[in-house]
Design an enzyme around this catalytic site. Sequence first.
Site, short mmCIF file in Angstrom:
data_model
loop_
_atom_site.label_atom_id
_atom_site.label_comp_id
_atom_site.label_asym_id
_atom_site.label_seq_id
_atom_site.Cartn_x
_atom_site.Cartn_y
_atom_site.Cartn_z
N GLU A 180 0.86 -1.12 -0.22
CA GLU A 180 0.03 0.15 0.10
C GLU A 180 0.83 1.14 0.01
O GLU A 180 0.76 2.26 0.85
CB GLU A 180 -0.82 -0.10 1.19
CG GLU A 180 -1.92 -1.05 1.16
CD GLU A 180 -2.79 -1.09 2.28
OE1 GLU A 180 -3.89 -1.63 2.19
OE2 GLU A 180 -2.79 -0.72 3.19
N GLU A 382 -5.71 -8.05 -0.89
CA GLU A 382 -6.51 -7.77 0.36
C GLU A 382 -8.14 -7.59 0.17
O GLU A 382 -8.05 -6.66 -0.67
CB GLU A 382 -5.72 -6.55 1.40
CG GLU A 382 -4.61 -7.06 1.89
CD GLU A 382 -3.94 -6.06 2.71
OE1 GLU A 382 -4.83 -5.19 3.36
OE2 GLU A 382 -2.80 -5.67 2.83
#
Length: 488
Positions: A180, A382
Site C-alpha cells: 500500500e 487484500e
Amino acid sequence: MKTIRETFPDTFLWGGATSANQIEGGYREGNKGLSSADLVTIGSPTSKRRVTKGIQEGELYPSHEGIDFYHHYKEDIKLFAEMGFSIFRLSIAWSRIFPTGEESEPNEDGLQFYDNVFTELEKYGIEPLVTLSHYELPYALVEKYNGWESKELIDLFAKYADTVFNRYKDKVTYWITFNELNCLMKPYGAYIAGGMILGESGLFFNLEEDDKGRRMQAVHNQLVASATVVKAGRKINPGFRFGCMSTYHSPYPYSCHPDDIMLAQEEDLIKNFLCSDVQVRGSYSGQAIRYMHDHGIKLDVTDEEERILAEGCVDYYTFSYYTPFTVSKNPPGELTGGNMARGIKNPHLKTSDWGWQIDHQGLRWALNNIYHRYEIPMMIVENGLGAKDRIEEDGTIQDDYRIEYLREHILAMKEAIKDGVDLIGYTPWGCIDLVSVSTGQMDKRYGFIHVDKYDDGTGTFERRKKKSFHWYRQVISSNGENLGDVPM
C-alpha cells in the site's frame, strides 16, 4: 474478436494474505531487531494507537506476540493447505534480516526462519507471494534517518532486497516491493508506511501535525527504491515476477454536481493512481505534476532516479479493496471510516461492526477502472470483513456474515473477468485471525481460522476452524463456481 470468459481461469491463484508484524510474534527471537511496528501500542475504536520512545513497562504492544506464527507456522500452513491454497501472501520482516538495517552481514537466524517457511509451503505446493516491506522497517532507521524521508534508505533497502533475492531465488517467484505504497500519500501514512515521526503527538497515524512535502519526498524515495530492486531482482532471476501494491478506494461523487464529479476524479488520479502510475508506467503523470505544483511540493529528483523509475516497472498490479468512499466539495452529514481513511457515509450501503461500508460493486468498478488503465495482470491481495466472532456452545463459529461478504465480492470478481479484466489471483486479508493495523486489536477478526488470542494479551494461541474455513475450501475446490452454503 475475443469471446467472453464465463469462469475463473484454470490457473487462478486462490489463497490468503498476512503480514509479518501482524502474525509472527517472536519480536526479539532469532536475533531480530526492533521494527517500527514494535513500538506501537494497542488501541481501540475509541482510543488511538501510539508510538512510544522505547518499550515502556505496562504498555501492550500487539506485534510482540502477534498470533505466534513464528512457532506455529507449520500448523498454520497445514491448515492453509487443507483449504486448498495455491498461493499465500506473507511479508519478510526487514529487521529479522538486518536488525538495524545497517549491518554489513545479514542475520542468518532470520534468513533460516523464512527458508523454513518457504520449504513448508513448497511441501504443500503453495506458491509464496512475498512483500518486502509491509508497514515496518528497522526502528534504528526511524531514529537515525526519520525513515523514508531520507534517501539513505534506498541503498539500505536495495541491500536487504538483494540478500533475500539471492537467498530465495529458487523458492519465490512472486514479489511485491511495498505494501500500500500510496498510503503514504495521506497524513496517517507518515509513520505506518514511511517510518517518519512528524510532530510530538506520539500518535500512530500522526493526524495532528503534517508536512505534505516531506511525505511526498518519502513517497518518491520508496518509488525509486522499488524500481531499483525490480531491476536488480531481474538480473538475479529473470523468472521473478514483480508487483506494485496500492490501497484502492473506489471514489464515488456524493452528487451529480460538477464539483463533486471533479473531486472524485482527483481522488482517483492522485490518491489511487499517482504511485502506481510511476510503478507501472515509469514516470509521474501530468496530474501528479500538477498536484505537486499546486501544493508547493518540490521533490529532490535526479536524472538518474528518473532513469531508474523508467527501467524498473512492475509486471503485475496488486491492491487491497475493502470499501469505497463517497466524496463532496461540501460534505453533508456523517463521515465513516475504512482502511484508515474517511469519507461521507453512503446511505445506500451496509456498514461493518467497525463502521466500514460494504460494497461489492465497488470492487468490480475498481477492477475495471484499474485494468483498463494499465492492461497488465491483476491480483486482489487484500479483501475481507473485520467482525466480532462468537464461539458457540458446541465450539463452532458460525460466521455467515463473513461468507456473505466474500461471496458477493467473488461474484463481483467473476463479473469483472467477464468484462475482460485479467485477474490472476485472490488472497483475502487475514486468512487467519491477526492483529488489526488500525486499532491493534484481535477482537476485530478477519480469518477463516480463529486464534485464541485477545485484546488484553491473554490466550493460548489455539487454532480453530470457522464455518468460513469449510466454505472457502469449497470455493477453491470448485475454482469459484460453488459459492453456496456449507453444513456445519
